[in-house]
Design a protein around this motif. Sequence first.
Motif, PDB file in Angstrom:
ATOM      1  N   ILE A   1       6.350 -64.973 -25.164  1.00  0.00           N
ATOM      2  CA  ILE A   1       7.197 -64.891 -26.347  1.00  0.00           C
ATOM      3  C   ILE A   1       6.997 -66.052 -27.317  1.00  0.00           C
ATOM      4  O   ILE A   1       6.812 -65.831 -28.523  1.00  0.00           O
ATOM      5  N   PRO A   2       7.052 -67.324 -26.875  1.00  0.00           N
ATOM      6  CA  PRO A   2       6.861 -68.408 -27.855  1.00  0.00           C
ATOM      7  C   PRO A   2       5.493 -68.368 -28.514  1.00  0.00           C
ATOM      8  O   PRO A   2       5.351 -68.765 -29.677  1.00  0.00           O
ATOM      9  N   ILE A   3       4.477 -67.858 -27.795  1.00  0.00           N
ATOM     10  CA  ILE A   3       3.141 -67.735 -28.385  1.00  0.00           C
ATOM     11  C   ILE A   3       3.162 -66.697 -29.502  1.00  0.00           C
ATOM     12  O   ILE A   3       2.628 -66.909 -30.594  1.00  0.00           O
ATOM     13  N   LEU A   4       3.807 -65.566 -29.229  1.00  0.00           N
ATOM     14  CA  LEU A   4       3.896 -64.501 -30.235  1.00  0.00           C
ATOM     15  C   LEU A   4       4.682 -64.953 -31.457  1.00  0.00           C
ATOM     16  O   LEU A   4       4.288 -64.698 -32.599  1.00  0.00           O
ATOM     17  N   ILE A   5       5.806 -65.620 -31.215  1.00  0.00           N
ATOM     18  CA  ILE A   5       6.616 -66.103 -32.337  1.00  0.00           C
ATOM     19  C   ILE A   5       5.834 -67.138 -33.141  1.00  0.00           C
ATOM     20  O   ILE A   5       5.882 -67.154 -34.379  1.00  0.00           O
TER      21      ILE A   5
ATOM     22  N   ILE B   1      13.982 -73.343 -29.895  1.00  0.00           N
ATOM     23  CA  ILE B   1      15.156 -72.902 -29.135  1.00  0.00           C
ATOM     24  C   ILE B   1      14.726 -72.181 -27.864  1.00  0.00           C
ATOM     25  O   ILE B   1      15.272 -72.413 -26.783  1.00  0.00           O
ATOM     26  N   TYR B   2      13.723 -71.308 -27.999  1.00  0.00           N
ATOM     27  CA  TYR B   2      13.303 -70.530 -26.837  1.00  0.00           C
ATOM     28  C   TYR B   2      12.713 -71.412 -25.748  1.00  0.00           C
ATOM     29  O   TYR B   2      12.959 -71.183 -24.557  1.00  0.00           O
ATOM     30  N   THR B   3      11.917 -72.398 -26.131  1.00  0.00           N
ATOM     31  CA  THR B   3      11.315 -73.273 -25.114  1.00  0.00           C
ATOM     32  C   THR B   3      12.377 -74.039 -24.335  1.00  0.00           C
ATOM     33  O   THR B   3      12.131 -74.477 -23.209  1.00  0.00           O
ATOM     34  N   GLN B   4      13.570 -74.197 -24.929  1.00  0.00           N
ATOM     35  CA  GLN B   4      14.652 -74.896 -24.233  1.00  0.00           C
ATOM     36  C   GLN B   4      15.340 -74.011 -23.205  1.00  0.00           C
ATOM     37  O   GLN B   4      15.848 -74.493 -22.191  1.00  0.00           O
ATOM     38  N   ILE B   5      15.383 -72.695 -23.475  1.00  0.00           N
ATOM     39  CA  ILE B   5      16.099 -71.792 -22.566  1.00  0.00           C
ATOM     40  C   ILE B   5      15.156 -71.010 -21.646  1.00  0.00           C
ATOM     41  O   ILE B   5      15.612 -70.418 -20.669  1.00  0.00           O
ATOM     42  N   GLU B   6      13.858 -71.019 -21.937  1.00  0.00           N
ATOM     43  CA  GLU B   6      12.914 -70.253 -21.119  1.00  0.00           C
ATOM     44  C   GLU B   6      12.961 -70.620 -19.638  1.00  0.00           C
ATOM     45  O   GLU B   6      12.951 -69.713 -18.781  1.00  0.00           O
ATOM     46  N   PRO B   7      13.016 -71.922 -19.271  1.00  0.00           N
ATOM     47  CA  PRO B   7      13.049 -72.248 -17.837  1.00  0.00           C
ATOM     48  C   PRO B   7      14.199 -71.580 -17.100  1.00  0.00           C
ATOM     49  O   PRO B   7      14.047 -71.159 -15.955  1.00  0.00           O
TER      50      PRO B   7
ATOM     51  N   LEU C   1      20.677 -77.063 -17.368  1.00  0.00           N
ATOM     52  CA  LEU C   1      19.448 -76.324 -17.622  1.00  0.00           C
ATOM     53  C   LEU C   1      18.234 -77.094 -17.119  1.00  0.00           C
ATOM     54  O   LEU C   1      17.327 -76.522 -16.497  1.00  0.00           O
ATOM     55  N   GLU C   2      18.192 -78.391 -17.366  1.00  0.00           N
ATOM     56  CA  GLU C   2      17.069 -79.206 -16.914  1.00  0.00           C
ATOM     57  C   GLU C   2      17.010 -79.246 -15.388  1.00  0.00           C
ATOM     58  O   GLU C   2      15.927 -79.235 -14.797  1.00  0.00           O
ATOM     59  N   LEU C   3      18.171 -79.278 -14.751  1.00  0.00           N
ATOM     60  CA  LEU C   3      18.207 -79.286 -13.284  1.00  0.00           C
ATOM     61  C   LEU C   3      17.604 -77.999 -12.739  1.00  0.00           C
ATOM     62  O   LEU C   3      16.784 -78.022 -11.821  1.00  0.00           O
ATOM     63  N   ALA C   4      18.009 -76.865 -13.319  1.00  0.00           N
ATOM     64  CA  ALA C   4      17.458 -75.575 -12.886  1.00  0.00           C
ATOM     65  C   ALA C   4      15.958 -75.516 -13.143  1.00  0.00           C
ATOM     66  O   ALA C   4      15.201 -74.970 -12.344  1.00  0.00           O
ATOM     67  N   ALA C   5      15.532 -76.107 -14.263  1.00  0.00           N
ATOM     68  CA  ALA C   5      14.108 -76.092 -14.610  1.00  0.00           C
ATOM     69  C   ALA C   5      13.295 -76.904 -13.607  1.00  0.00           C
ATOM     70  O   ALA C   5      12.189 -76.515 -13.221  1.00  0.00           O
TER      71      ALA C   5
END
Length: 231
Positions: free
Chosen positions: A15-19, A115-121, A217-221
């Motif tokens: 997705i981030p590549i396409l965007i 924004i997406y790269t922050q929530i993707e993980p 979020l970072e912990l889950a990542a």
Amino acid sequence: YLLYKKTNFHPFRLIPILIGLGGLGFLMMFVSTYVPVMAYIGCALIGFGMVACQILPLYGAVMMKSYPSKYISPIIIGLALVAVLVQGSMVEIFRTAPTMLYLVFAVIMAVLVFIYTQIEPFFLFTLRRHIVDDAISTAEYEKKGVPAVSPNSCLTSPDTDTEDILSVLTEKEKEVAELICLGHTNADIAKLLFISEQTVKTHTKKIYPKMGVHSRLELAAVVSKQRRITR
């Protein structure tokens, strides 16, 4: 689908590549005001960017598996409606200045990528956890000589490297970290562990510096990345 089957490259990572390609397309459209032939390239790249919008329902599917709620579908539909309204408004506002419109859309694309790269993980971690839980039964774990893992656990067995990354935590902090990875709120964790919310916050404040993270979020990542490496 074929890309995922052959290379294990999940569509969420595409997705981030396409965007990004879509944003580059709008920049090409801006350049086309001076070099008209670039408009063809710009349109093609924008087409790739629009493909990312078609993957939107996947977000809802992942979210509904993790947080069964009747509000998720309306929210997804609402976001799509907002996107259409924003696009229509931008076109109307910059109707007489198309070059400015291209730049505005390019900036919007760049913001969406960030924004997406922050929530993707989080999405990948949640999706992977469900796939593993559904695909591997307790019997299969025992057959392979690996201790069974609870379906509600986001961590692997104590003998794996995923546990090693949490070895700096106390037992209670590990329990809190595990529930955080599952997406539970402080209130949920307090009820499940029979402690107060303040105690949960205290444990969380100790977990973050030990794990070198600053958010849930970072912990889950971090845990997700470790699982990906060990697999």
